[in-house]
Design a protein around this motif. Structure first.
Motif, PDB file in Angstrom:
ATOM      1  N   PHE A   4      30.423   7.805  13.369  1.00 21.35           N
ATOM      2  CA  PHE A   4      29.240   8.219  13.263  1.00 21.35           C
ATOM      3  C   PHE A   4      28.265   7.154  13.906  1.00 21.35           C
ATOM      4  CE2 PHE A   4      30.348  10.379   9.349  1.00 21.35           C
ATOM      5  CZ  PHE A   4      30.079  11.810  10.006  1.00 21.35           C
ATOM      6  N   GLY A   5      27.227   7.379  14.514  1.00 17.85           N
ATOM      7  CA  GLY A   5      26.340   6.188  15.153  1.00 17.85           C
ATOM      8  C   GLY A   5      25.276   6.038  14.229  1.00 17.85           C
ATOM      9  N   ALA A   6      24.798   4.861  14.042  1.00 14.27           N
ATOM     10  CA  ALA A   6      23.844   4.241  13.033  1.00 14.27           C
ATOM     11  C   ALA A   6      22.698   3.378  13.678  1.00 14.27           C
ATOM     12  CB  ALA A   6      24.294   3.740  11.907  1.00 14.27           C
ATOM     13  N   ILE A   7      21.388   3.697  13.703  1.00 14.40           N
ATOM     14  CA  ILE A   7      20.392   2.946  14.290  1.00 14.40           C
ATOM     15  C   ILE A   7      19.436   2.798  13.058  1.00 14.40           C
ATOM     16  CG2 ILE A   7      18.372   2.707  15.958  1.00 14.40           C
ATOM     17  CD1 ILE A   7      19.913   4.959  17.308  1.00 14.40           C
ATOM     18  N   GLU A   8      19.218   1.257  12.995  1.00  9.21           N
ATOM     19  CA  GLU A   8      18.061   0.754  12.039  1.00  9.21           C
ATOM     20  C   GLU A   8      16.996   0.108  13.022  1.00  9.21           C
ATOM     21  OE1 GLU A   8      18.759  -2.655   9.626  1.00  9.21           O
ATOM     22  OE2 GLU A   8      16.919  -2.429   8.593  1.00  9.21           O
ATOM     23  N   ALA A   9      15.980   0.817  13.432  1.00  7.17           N
ATOM     24  CA  ALA A   9      15.248   0.579  14.359  1.00  7.17           C
ATOM     25  C   ALA A   9      13.975  -0.246  13.569  1.00  7.17           C
ATOM     26  CB  ALA A   9      14.145   1.691  15.076  1.00  7.17           C
ATOM     27  N   GLY A  10      13.905  -1.473  13.928  1.00  3.91           N
ATOM     28  CA  GLY A  10      12.870  -2.506  13.408  1.00  3.91           C
ATOM     29  C   GLY A  10      11.876  -3.119  14.541  1.00  3.91           C
ATOM     30  N   GLY A  11      10.812  -3.743  13.932  1.00  4.24           N
ATOM     31  CA  GLY A  11       9.869  -4.345  14.943  1.00  4.24           C
ATOM     32  C   GLY A  11      10.549  -5.183  16.094  1.00  4.24           C
ATOM     33  N   THR A  12      11.245  -5.878  15.676  1.00  6.60           N
ATOM     34  CA  THR A  12      11.888  -7.022  16.707  1.00  6.60           C
ATOM     35  C   THR A  12      13.169  -6.574  17.419  1.00  6.60           C
ATOM     36  OG1 THR A  12      12.804  -8.335  14.952  1.00  6.60           O
ATOM     37  CG2 THR A  12      10.624  -8.952  15.668  1.00  6.60           C
ATOM     38  N   LYS A  13      13.817  -5.957  16.353  1.00  5.15           N
ATOM     39  CA  LYS A  13      15.372  -5.592  17.030  1.00  5.15           C
ATOM     40  C   LYS A  13      15.837  -4.335  16.376  1.00  5.15           C
ATOM     41  CE  LYS A  13      17.921  -7.859  13.440  1.00  5.15           C
ATOM     42  NZ  LYS A  13      16.903  -8.259  12.648  1.00  5.15           N
ATOM     43  N   PHE A  14      16.821  -3.555  17.259  1.00 10.06           N
ATOM     44  CA  PHE A  14      17.346  -2.295  16.654  1.00 10.06           C
ATOM     45  C   PHE A  14      18.689  -2.884  16.464  1.00 10.06           C
ATOM     46  CE2 PHE A  14      15.885   1.882  18.922  1.00 10.06           C
ATOM     47  CZ  PHE A  14      14.385   1.309  18.672  1.00 10.06           C
ATOM     48  N   VAL A  15      19.084  -2.349  15.237  1.00 10.69           N
ATOM     49  CA  VAL A  15      20.552  -2.815  14.846  1.00 10.69           C
ATOM     50  C   VAL A  15      21.356  -1.342  14.896  1.00 10.69           C
ATOM     51  CG1 VAL A  15      22.260  -3.557  12.877  1.00 10.69           C
ATOM     52  CG2 VAL A  15      19.883  -4.289  13.028  1.00 10.69           C
ATOM     53  N   CYS A  16      22.380  -1.501  15.964  1.00 12.14           N
ATOM     54  CA  CYS A  16      23.111  -0.268  16.225  1.00 12.14           C
ATOM     55  C   CYS A  16      24.454  -0.437  15.668  1.00 12.14           C
ATOM     56  CB  CYS A  16      22.985  -0.034  17.565  1.00 12.14           C
ATOM     57  SG  CYS A  16      21.498   0.158  18.490  1.00 12.14           S
TER      58      CYS A  16
END
Lengths: 301, 301
Positions: A4-16
């Protein structure tokens, strides 16, 4: 085991992230600039890492976002203060680029999911995850399911008592002035005391005031959501004294009214840090991917 | 159609009902005195009305009550201020007297269930029912299920801003002073203004202040539970002006932050009276009976 892929999209960075679970989750950071640039780098990384083997992607996004499956703008970032990202079809962009089912939720709801699956709220049907940093946001799980409702919670914007004699700072929320976020987020601490939270010593009066505001909020959520555990994360919570100050103040405010073992004898576990730390959000995005995969297979068998 | 029994247990009376649904629900009032006396009259009425045909009973009770199925005191009234009823095994008493499965929940949770099934919240997965009377209590439905959590919500005890210059009344809650209930329940109105709420004319300043406090609470629940509708019942809400005052104040407090049609253009439906009126609780108890019946049959087939 599906990948699986996961993206945590934040205001300064994406954690993929990519993996089959939190144990083998491999992550990378992508700066949040324009949707075109950030999405290009994100998609390229997933293609390179997964080599076609990805089964689903989960997105844990900053908001506000549209979570209503019946809405024409489901999967969009909506009225974000980040103008470039306003009305961006986040789910559609990932689905068309990677050709897999996509799960979608807020960053804090995903963090609650991640902690309930692999972290400090494992096995609990009802819990609350709160982040106290640049803003204040909360995600709740009730009866084992993420609470969405009409939109999604915006817990930072509850109103709490504000004694102007003790704290003349008027609050910094552009919408509400002295709502919880306006009084207790990181920028409010800096505006009130003239120094960022991480520079304030452990014996600074800022921490007792911060604990007072957060305990007032926790009191309200205990009385409303009745969670079995409350996890507090985010930059402001890195001050180690804060947890004990909050627990003491919460006990004082509840004043014996709620007679459960969690509150009367278990406050150290009831109000606790997240176990996954800064990985809670991306781990929760992985749970969203799993759920999207399961739903897709359920519908297509 | 199976015949169900329903009990709404309140501080001054029991509303007992029998029927297959809300349409044919026949009710009677039994005064709340001692458990022995009240239960004897209640059980006698059910025996007479049902003539052995009762399939299950639902109880919607004043609290606090123990709703944890794993607890040795599940089904009990616990730390009630009504000393006679403290540690009373409510579910056990009805089950052994009538020999049927028994459903159990708080009075406000049941009212939320009743309104979601037959009243003003039909078809809504997420709603909030609030009663404002002798006390203030709330029941929430999230993702179609009643929210219980650690205990059950005690929504009346959230803390809200209290401007002592505008309102010097210190609040009447024995545990918390100026929590929501301490500021805005019926007895608080009477203590502040020297007359009971029902005697205050529609243009009395009491109503703007009451609307202010209730709107602060609604703001907090909108930001926390994100309900699709909020129903306000109870004696204090019988003042017809109050609904419009609350809606205006809620809009002012949210200040455009929550952009959903419910809030931006549908406040008249979003904040509304219950449709079942004073029958919401006993109707909800009937839903509890249905659920207990279904669970019993599911387990015994």
């Amino acid at each position: 085991m599906p990948l699986f892929g996961a993206i945590e999209a934040g205001g300064t960075k994406f954690v993929c992230g990519i993996g089959t679970g939190v144990e083998d989750l491999k992550t990378v950071h992508v700066p949040t600039t324009s949707p075109g640039e950030t999405m290009k780098a994100t998609v390229a990384w997933f293609r390179e890492q997964a080599a076609g083997g990805l089964e689903a992607v989960g997105i844990a996004s900053f908001g506000p976002i549209d979570l209503d499956p019946g809405s024409p703008t489901f999967g969009y970032i909506t009225s974000s203060p980040k103008l470039d990202w306003r009305n961006f079809d986040f789910v559609g962009a990932i689905r068309s680029a990677l050709g897999v089912p996509v799960g979608f939720d807020t960053d804090v709801n995903a963090a609650a999911l991640g902690e309930a699956r692999w972290g400090a709220a494992q096995g609990l049907s009802d819990c609350l995850y709160l982040t106290v940093g640049t803003g204040i946001g909360g995600g709740a799980i009730a009866n084992g399911r993420v609470l969405h409702g009409m939109l999604h919670p915006e817990m930072g914007h509850i109103r709490i008592p504000h004694d102007l004699l003790r704290d003349p700072y008027p609050g910094g929320c552009p919408y509400h002035g002295d709502c919880l976020e306006g009084l207790a987020c990181g920028p409010a601490i800096e505006a009130r005391w003239g120094a960022p939270a991480q520079d304030l010593p452990a014996d600074h009066p800022a921490w007792a005031l911060e604990a007072h505001y957060l305990a007032l909020a926790l009191n309200n959520w205990v009385c409303t959501l009745s969670p079995k555990r409350i996890l507090l994360g985010g930059g402001v919570m890195q001050q180690p004294r804060l947890f004990d100050l909050i627990r003491q103040e919460l006990a004082r405010l509840l004043n014996g009214y709620i007679q459960t073992s969690e509150v009367t004898s278990g406050l150290d576990r009831f109000v606790a840090p997240p176990q996954l730390g800064s990985r809670a959000g991306v781990a929760g995005a992985l749970v969203l991917a799993e759920q999207a995969y399961a739903a897709w297979h359920g519908e297509n068998e």
